[in-house]
Design an enzyme around this catalytic site. Structure first.
Site, PDB file in Angstrom:
ATOM      1  CG  ASP A   7      -1.922   1.158   1.173  1.00  0.00           C
ATOM      2  OD1 ASP A   7      -2.721   1.215   0.225  1.00  0.00           O
ATOM      3  OD2 ASP A   7      -1.876   2.016   2.071  1.00  0.00           O
ATOM      4  CD  GLU A   9      -1.633   6.141   3.099  1.00  0.00           C
ATOM      5  OE1 GLU A   9      -2.242   7.089   2.577  1.00  0.00           O
ATOM      6  OE2 GLU A   9      -2.184   5.080   3.445  1.00  0.00           O
ATOM      7  CG  HIS A  57      -1.294  10.438   4.652  1.00  0.00           C
ATOM      8  ND1 HIS A  57      -0.637  11.559   5.117  1.00  0.00           N
ATOM      9  CD2 HIS A  57      -1.366  10.582   3.299  1.00  0.00           C
ATOM     10  CE1 HIS A  57      -0.311  12.336   4.108  1.00  0.00           C
ATOM     11  NE2 HIS A  57      -0.759  11.785   2.988  1.00  0.00           N
ATOM     12  CG  HIS A 150      -6.138   5.903   4.926  1.00  0.00           C
ATOM     13  ND1 HIS A 150      -6.441   5.475   3.658  1.00  0.00           N
ATOM     14  CD2 HIS A 150      -7.332   6.117   5.530  1.00  0.00           C
ATOM     15  CE1 HIS A 150      -7.758   5.441   3.494  1.00  0.00           C
ATOM     16  NE2 HIS A 150      -8.315   5.847   4.634  1.00  0.00           N
ATOM     17  CG  ASP A 155      -4.282   1.223   5.270  1.00  0.00           C
ATOM     18  OD1 ASP A 155      -4.621   1.055   6.459  1.00  0.00           O
ATOM     19  OD2 ASP A 155      -4.575   2.232   4.616  1.00  0.00           O
TER      20      ASP A 155
END
Length: 227
Positions: A7, A9, A57, A150, A155
């Site tokens: 994942d 960000e 985030h 997040h 995640d």
């Protein structure tokens, strides 16, 4: 089979317009089982963090100021990824940012043939339902109580559990046995042969046994059935 669940960000939604990757988290699976091997890093994007992205985030300019640039850890990341399939939720987004960063560093893009998109898997398996990571965690009983904001590594950890459920759950023993000589699967063999039943034998008491029983009962002091 080795797979990487990952994942990212970012500072926004579009790398072409200048948005950059600021965090990546990767979890290694072998035969759908987490090995404990992972890659996680924060990156200084070289630009300011929009407030809308920071609200998602929590990664601020101050936090990212002393972090390395992507190019400083790109070789470590590529070594970790290897040639494994890459699993992500809404994978087009994550692949777009990863390949944009690789291009800026002069490295070849990751081939789209390696992409496994859990969003597409979820839409096919559960049409009409919600397909966010939160919704899928709720559907499959994955604990997300510690997910306040997040985070790429968090995640990826949640998505790894969801991915296992989306692709058949944890009933993978036979598959493991086929791929690993070190895994032993014991199978109980149940016979289907019909048994022959003999008629019960009679065990009626003799006259002498009945007499002794009556005499014994007569010696009991205040039996319950006489009250």
């Amino acid at each position: 089979m080795r797979e990487i669940v990952f994942d990212t960000e970012t500072t926004g939604l579009d790398p072409v317009s200048g948005d950059r990757l600021v965090e990546i988290g990767c979890i290694e699976l072998v035969n759908k089982v987490p090995t404990g091997s992972r890659f996680h890093a924060y990156f200084n994007p070289g630009r300011s963090m929009p407030l809308a992205a920071e609200r998602v985030h929590g990664l601020s300019d101050v936090f990212l100021a002393d972090k390395p640039q992507f190019v400083e850890h790109v070789l470590e990341l590529l070594e970790f990824l290897g040639d494994a399939p890459l699993v992500a939720h809404n994978a087009q987004f994550d692949f777009g940012f990863l390949n944009h960063e690789l291009g800026l560093c002069g490295h070849p893009e990751v081939g789209m043939h390696r992409m496994i998109d859990t969003l597409s898997l979820a839409r096919r398996r559960h049409p009409g339902a919600k397909h966010t990571l939160d919704a899928l965690c709720s559907r499959y009983g994955v604990d997300r109580s510690h997910r306040v904001l997040h985070g790429a590594l968090l995640d990826a950890e949640l998505l790894a559990q969801v991915y296992v459920e989306l692709t058949g759950g944890r009933q993978i023993g036979l598959e493991l046995a086929a791929e690993s000589s070190q895994t032993v699967v014991e199978v109980a063999v149940v016979s289907t042969r019909r048994r022959e039943f003999r008629p019960p034998r009679l065990h009626a008491p003799s006259a002498a046994e009945l007499a002794r029983h009556k005499a014994f009962v007569g010696t009991l002091d205040s039996p319950l059935w006489a009250q």
